[in-house]
Enzyme design. Structure first.
Site, PDB file in Angstrom:
ATOM      1  N   GLU A  94       7.702   0.996   5.064  1.00 53.94           N
ATOM      2  CA  GLU A  94       7.153  -0.014   5.960  1.00 53.94           C
ATOM      3  C   GLU A  94       7.338  -1.363   5.285  1.00 53.94           C
ATOM      4  O   GLU A  94       7.133  -1.501   4.080  1.00 53.94           O
ATOM      5  CB  GLU A  94       5.651   0.235   6.199  1.00 53.94           C
ATOM      6  CG  GLU A  94       4.994  -0.804   7.089  1.00 53.94           C
ATOM      7  CD  GLU A  94       3.500  -0.587   7.286  1.00 53.94           C
ATOM      8  OE1 GLU A  94       2.946  -1.211   8.196  1.00 53.94           O
ATOM      9  OE2 GLU A  94       2.881   0.171   6.519  1.00 53.94           O
ATOM     10  N   HIS A 117       0.831  -1.208   0.000  1.00 52.78           N
ATOM     11  CA  HIS A 117       0.000   0.000   0.000  1.00 52.78           C
ATOM     12  C   HIS A 117       0.862   1.252   0.000  1.00 52.78           C
ATOM     13  O   HIS A 117       2.051   1.208   0.312  1.00 52.78           O
ATOM     14  CB  HIS A 117      -0.976   0.029   1.181  1.00 52.78           C
ATOM     15  CG  HIS A 117      -0.342   0.110   2.541  1.00 52.78           C
ATOM     16  ND1 HIS A 117      -0.061  -0.996   3.299  1.00 52.78           N
ATOM     17  CD2 HIS A 117       0.060   1.174   3.289  1.00 52.78           C
ATOM     18  CE1 HIS A 117       0.482  -0.632   4.442  1.00 52.78           C
ATOM     19  NE2 HIS A 117       0.582   0.696   4.465  1.00 52.78           N
ATOM     20  N   HIS A 169       4.073   7.151   3.664  1.00 53.35           N
ATOM     21  CA  HIS A 169       5.007   6.036   3.508  1.00 53.35           C
ATOM     22  C   HIS A 169       4.528   5.070   2.426  1.00 53.35           C
ATOM     23  O   HIS A 169       3.388   5.140   1.992  1.00 53.35           O
ATOM     24  CB  HIS A 169       5.243   5.288   4.828  1.00 53.35           C
ATOM     25  CG  HIS A 169       4.063   4.525   5.347  1.00 53.35           C
ATOM     26  ND1 HIS A 169       3.149   5.058   6.232  1.00 53.35           N
ATOM     27  CD2 HIS A 169       3.636   3.252   5.119  1.00 53.35           C
ATOM     28  CE1 HIS A 169       2.231   4.160   6.534  1.00 53.35           C
ATOM     29  NE2 HIS A 169       2.502   3.047   5.862  1.00 53.35           N
TER      30      HIS A 169
END
Length: 134
Positions: A130, A7, A79
């Site tokens: 991440e 994502h 992010h």
């Protein structure tokens, strides 16, 4: 080592307005708000055919998203999240290459119920990364 893009996270100053914009203007499938107290955020996932968009909204005064929104009042990309098969092996490899893992270095459970780690943006061209174990 990294797999597919899981994502892209966007910090937003108004979670309801952002959700409605994706739902109405773009015709996207928008999930329900989900509180993630361990990360200090409320999230909404936008489902796309090939990935997801994660809308981030601060939960309380201590949320790490507050500082981001102070610098970027209209919101913005916060992010990117990549999938890895083994988060501990990925962490150890990254540390060996000199990358900095944020926090204690131990994975936390993320919004998808899977272990996640964050990598320092200064080590990745200004982008907070991440990693999520799949």
């Amino acid at each position: 080592m990294i797999g597919r893009l899981n994502h892209v996270a966007i910090a937003v100053p108004d979670l309801e307005a952002a959700s409605e914009q994706y739902r109405n203007a773009l015709g996207a499938k928008v999930g329900a708000p989900q509180d993630e107290p361990d990360h200090g955020v409320t999230v909404v996932f936008i489902e796309l055919p090939n990935t997801k968009i994660e809308l981030l909204y601060p939960m309380g005064e201590d949320s790490p998203i507050n500082g981001f929104l102070e610098k970027n009042p209209a919101g913005g990309i916060h992010h990117v999240c990549y999938e890895v098969e083994d988060i501990i092996a990925a962490r150890d490899h990254l540390k060996e290459t000199g990358a900095r893992v944020l926090g204690s270095g131990e994975p936390k459970i993320g919004a998808h119920g899977k272990p996640v780690l964050f990598l320092h943006p200064k080590d990745f061209n200004g982008c907070l990364v991440e990693l999520e174990q799949v």
